[in-house]
Design a protein around this motif. Structure first.
Motif, PDB file in Angstrom:
ATOM      1  N   ASN A  40       0.808  -1.215   0.000  1.00 58.01           N
ATOM      2  CA  ASN A  40       0.000   0.000   0.000  1.00 58.01           C
ATOM      3  C   ASN A  40       0.847   1.274   0.000  1.00 58.01           C
ATOM      4  OD1 ASN A  40      -3.073  -0.727   0.453  1.00 58.01           O
ATOM      5  ND2 ASN A  40      -1.862  -2.198   1.644  1.00 58.01           N
ATOM      6  N   GLN A  41       2.171   1.115  -0.178  1.00 56.45           N
ATOM      7  CA  GLN A  41       3.102   2.239  -0.276  1.00 56.45           C
ATOM      8  C   GLN A  41       2.971   3.198   0.919  1.00 56.45           C
ATOM      9  OE1 GLN A  41       2.144   3.736  -4.257  1.00 56.45           O
ATOM     10  NE2 GLN A  41       3.837   2.533  -5.099  1.00 56.45           N
ATOM     11  N   ILE A  42       2.872   2.612   2.100  1.00 51.90           N
ATOM     12  CA  ILE A  42       2.767   3.401   3.327  1.00 51.90           C
ATOM     13  C   ILE A  42       4.118   4.031   3.650  1.00 51.90           C
ATOM     14  CG2 ILE A  42       2.248   3.329   5.798  1.00 51.90           C
ATOM     15  CD1 ILE A  42      -0.172   2.872   3.952  1.00 51.90           C
ATOM     16  N   ASP A  43       4.105   5.325   3.974  1.00 48.89           N
ATOM     17  CA  ASP A  43       5.367   5.991   4.330  1.00 48.89           C
ATOM     18  C   ASP A  43       5.372   6.578   5.733  1.00 48.89           C
ATOM     19  OD1 ASP A  43       3.747   8.216   4.087  1.00 48.89           O
ATOM     20  OD2 ASP A  43       4.655   8.922   2.216  1.00 48.89           O
ATOM     21  N   THR A  44       4.222   6.559   6.414  1.00 54.68           N
ATOM     22  CA  THR A  44       4.131   7.112   7.767  1.00 54.68           C
ATOM     23  C   THR A  44       3.365   6.151   8.665  1.00 54.68           C
ATOM     24  OG1 THR A  44       4.140   9.393   6.923  1.00 54.68           O
ATOM     25  CG2 THR A  44       3.356   9.058   9.175  1.00 54.68           C
ATOM     26  N   LEU A  45       3.929   5.839   9.819  1.00 53.44           N
ATOM     27  CA  LEU A  45       3.286   4.938  10.777  1.00 53.44           C
ATOM     28  C   LEU A  45       2.815   5.728  11.987  1.00 53.44           C
ATOM     29  CD1 LEU A  45       5.773   1.900  10.783  1.00 53.44           C
ATOM     30  CD2 LEU A  45       3.769   2.285   9.315  1.00 53.44           C
ATOM     31  N   ILE A  46       1.617   5.421  12.453  1.00 54.88           N
ATOM     32  CA  ILE A  46       1.062   6.048  13.657  1.00 54.88           C
ATOM     33  C   ILE A  46       1.014   4.989  14.750  1.00 54.88           C
ATOM     34  CG2 ILE A  46      -0.894   7.284  14.648  1.00 54.88           C
ATOM     35  CD1 ILE A  46      -1.721   7.923  11.733  1.00 54.88           C
ATOM     36  N   PHE A  47       1.689   5.246  15.858  1.00 52.31           N
ATOM     37  CA  PHE A  47       1.726   4.309  16.969  1.00 52.31           C
ATOM     38  C   PHE A  47       0.859   4.825  18.120  1.00 52.31           C
ATOM     39  CE2 PHE A  47       5.794   3.512  14.834  1.00 52.31           C
ATOM     40  CZ  PHE A  47       5.768   2.128  14.717  1.00 52.31           C
ATOM     41  N   VAL A  48       0.073   3.933  18.689  1.00 49.54           N
ATOM     42  CA  VAL A  48      -0.659   4.223  19.926  1.00 49.54           C
ATOM     43  C   VAL A  48      -0.092   3.258  20.963  1.00 49.54           C
ATOM     44  CG1 VAL A  48      -2.911   4.464  21.025  1.00 49.54           C
ATOM     45  CG2 VAL A  48      -2.693   4.801  18.552  1.00 49.54           C
ATOM     46  N   PRO A  49       1.046   3.600  21.585  1.00 49.57           N
ATOM     47  CA  PRO A  49       1.757   2.658  22.446  1.00 49.57           C
ATOM     48  C   PRO A  49       1.085   2.486  23.800  1.00 49.57           C
ATOM     49  CG  PRO A  49       2.865   4.764  22.464  1.00 49.57           C
ATOM     50  CD  PRO A  49       1.745   4.890  21.479  1.00 49.57           C
ATOM     51  N   ASP A  50       1.412   1.371  24.425  1.00 50.73           N
ATOM     52  CA  ASP A  50       0.898   1.069  25.753  1.00 50.73           C
ATOM     53  C   ASP A  50       2.054   0.626  26.626  1.00 50.73           C
ATOM     54  OD1 ASP A  50      -0.976   0.767  27.751  1.00 50.73           O
ATOM     55  OD2 ASP A  50      -1.520  -1.276  27.182  1.00 50.73           O
ATOM     56  N   GLY A  51       1.893   0.801  27.943  1.00 47.83           N
ATOM     57  CA  GLY A  51       2.879   0.306  28.889  1.00 47.83           C
ATOM     58  C   GLY A  51       4.271   0.846  28.617  1.00 47.83           C
ATOM     59  N   ILE A  52       5.262  -0.038  28.679  1.00 49.57           N
ATOM     60  CA  ILE A  52       6.659   0.351  28.551  1.00 49.57           C
ATOM     61  C   ILE A  52       6.963   0.944  27.184  1.00 49.57           C
ATOM     62  CG2 ILE A  52       7.406  -1.917  27.727  1.00 49.57           C
ATOM     63  CD1 ILE A  52       9.354   0.407  30.120  1.00 49.57           C
ATOM     64  N   LEU A  53       6.155   0.613  26.165  1.00 52.36           N
ATOM     65  CA  LEU A  53       6.401   1.132  24.823  1.00 52.36           C
ATOM     66  C   LEU A  53       6.194   2.644  24.753  1.00 52.36           C
ATOM     67  CD1 LEU A  53       4.835  -1.598  22.501  1.00 52.36           C
ATOM     68  CD2 LEU A  53       7.233  -1.263  23.120  1.00 52.36           C
ATOM     69  N   ARG A  54       5.502   3.205  25.749  1.00 49.34           N
ATOM     70  CA  ARG A  54       5.344   4.658  25.779  1.00 49.34           C
ATOM     71  C   ARG A  54       6.655   5.366  26.093  1.00 49.34           C
ATOM     72  NH1 ARG A  54       0.300   3.851  29.762  1.00 49.34           N
ATOM     73  NH2 ARG A  54      -1.403   3.745  28.257  1.00 49.34           N
ATOM     74  N   THR A  55       7.600   4.679  26.657  1.00 52.98           N
ATOM     75  CA  THR A  55       8.820   5.317  27.152  1.00 52.98           C
ATOM     76  C   THR A  55      10.020   5.110  26.251  1.00 52.98           C
ATOM     77  OG1 THR A  55       9.563   3.431  28.480  1.00 52.98           O
ATOM     78  CG2 THR A  55       7.976   4.940  29.497  1.00 52.98           C
ATOM     79  N   ILE A  56       9.850   4.463  25.086  1.00 54.40           N
ATOM     80  CA  ILE A  56      10.969   4.273  24.168  1.00 54.40           C
ATOM     81  C   ILE A  56      10.608   4.825  22.798  1.00 54.40           C
ATOM     82  CG2 ILE A  56      11.811   2.221  25.370  1.00 54.40           C
ATOM     83  CD1 ILE A  56      10.660   0.549  23.066  1.00 54.40           C
ATOM     84  N   PRO A  57      11.596   5.299  22.044  1.00 54.50           N
ATOM     85  CA  PRO A  57      11.335   5.787  20.691  1.00 54.50           C
ATOM     86  C   PRO A  57      11.273   4.618  19.717  1.00 54.50           C
ATOM     87  CG  PRO A  57      13.640   6.079  21.218  1.00 54.50           C
ATOM     88  CD  PRO A  57      13.002   5.471  22.442  1.00 54.50           C
ATOM     89  N   LEU A  58      10.143   4.440  19.075  1.00 50.72           N
ATOM     90  CA  LEU A  58       9.983   3.291  18.178  1.00 50.72           C
ATOM     91  C   LEU A  58      10.754   3.477  16.876  1.00 50.72           C
ATOM     92  CD1 LEU A  58       6.239   2.608  18.953  1.00 50.72           C
ATOM     93  CD2 LEU A  58       8.209   1.279  19.693  1.00 50.72           C
ATOM     94  N   SER A  59      11.322   4.647  16.669  1.00 55.57           N
ATOM     95  CA  SER A  59      12.150   4.874  15.484  1.00 55.57           C
ATOM     96  C   SER A  59      13.414   4.012  15.490  1.00 55.57           C
ATOM     97  CB  SER A  59      12.545   6.349  15.390  1.00 55.57           C
ATOM     98  OG  SER A  59      13.233   6.762  16.559  1.00 55.57           O
TER      99      SER A  59
END
Length: 341
Positions: A40-59
């Motif tokens: 689908n040629q996606i170039d931007t991801l939107i994250f709705v993190p939970d728990g510990i994932l809120r405290t790290i950069p998913l990049s």
């Protein structure tokens, strides 16, 4: 939980990066949908993190060849229902640039849990003042009395100085027309008065702390602390009802840091208070790296073809290309929250 924790710098310090942990998270979060994203040629991801994932950069997720930032622009959302997906208008945007390179009387208002460790690691005279009163550390009366001492205030002002802020604000002022509030001019009253006017971009470079308690979460102005509830209130004026802030940048220590009870820290509060998007750091970043990345980010923000998320991605990639700042500690700390367009 254990895997995610290995990706967060200890106390905001550079340490060996654990590629295996970054790759494991990529396998769990990205690889199951990788084919769909490519199709689908996606170039931007939107994250709705939970728990510990809120405290790290998913990049920093790693697929064995590239970090996520090299494959996608990304944005963090407190919840998809809170997102306004209308695009950025590519017109000249009025900005408020506020920076505190040298705190003033505000140091007398610092909470004891923050001030005391700074005092006990200071010069001998200041350490003696703090250690003599050690049995009373838990007493707010003790903290207030100690912080009134001119020697203590001078030490805290020097310790909390951010010398790179002057250069950061000066560099940004060349690209962002508007108003500047710096050092003594960045009083709480002046900031409150200035935010009665509409701005598309509000950039605040100062120390910020997020503890999970709204009353103990704050930014430093020159003379007073600005807590979480007060920050949200500043963006509730009629001016912002008519024209909300397009982007609030909190260029400070730990401004995006949150915990499981209060995700996304002060940047999350900014979004909830009405700003369409906010940019904040998960930990304290070197002045030169911050200045270089933000200058690049803002230079592209008004260009056709660049959303906020893509402008941040490009700025991070440029910083990564500099051998001095190749480590993810430098380029991954800043995250975009809210509207990505």
């Amino acid at each position: 939980l254990r895997v995610a924790r290995t990706l967060r710098p200890s106390a905001g310090r550079v340490r060996p990066f654990v590629l295996s942990a970054a790759q494991r998270l990529d396998e769990w979060l990205i690889q199951p949908v990788a084919d769909l994203l490519r199709a689908n040629q996606i170039d931007t991801l939107i994250f709705v993190p939970d728990g510990i994932l809120r405290t790290i950069p998913l990049s920093v997720l790693w697929n064995g060849e590239q970090f996520l930032v090299e494959r996608y622009a990304s944005v963090t959302a407190p919840g998809l229902t809170l997102l306004d997906s209308s695009p950025l208008t590519h017109v000249k945007m009025r900005s408020l640039l506020a920076g505190l390179s040298q705190p003033g009387p505000v140091v007398a208002e610092l909470p004891g849990w923050m001030a005391y460790p700074l005092l006990t690691s200071g010069p001998q005279e200041v350490r003696n003042l703090a250690l003599r009163a050690l049995p009373e550390v838990g007493s707010e009366v003790f903290i207030r009395d100690l912080l009134r001492d001119p020697r203590v205030q001078e030490h805290l002002q020097d310790t909390l100085a951010l010398p790179g802020v002057k250069q950061e604000i000066a560099a940004l002022a060349e690209r962002l027309p508007g108003v500047r509030l710096e050092d003594a001019k960045l009083s709480l009253k002046a900031l409150e008065q200035e935010l009665r006017n509409p701005y598309q971009i509000v950039h605040i470079a100062t120390h910020g702390i997020f503890s999970g308690d709204p009353e103990q979460s704050f930014l430093l102005t020159h003379d007073h602390l600005l807590n979480m509830n007060e920050l949200a209130g500043l963006f509730q004026s009629e001016a912002f009802d008519r024209e909300p802030v397009e982007l609030l940048t909190l260029s400070a220590c730990q401004t995006a840091e949150g915990d499981d009870r209060s995700p996304l820290g002060l940047t999350g509060v900014a979004i909830q208070s009405g700003a369409r998007s906010a940019l904040g750091s998960l930990w304290s970043v070197a002045d030169k790296a911050t200045q270089k990345m933000l200058t690049s980010f803002y230079s592209r923000l008004g260009e056709e073809g660049f959303t906020k998320a893509k402008a941040l991605q490009k700025a991070q990639l440029e910083l990564m290309a500099d051998p001095e700042y190749r480590h993810p500690f430098f380029w991954s700390a800043f995250i975009l929250v809210g509207n990505w367009m």
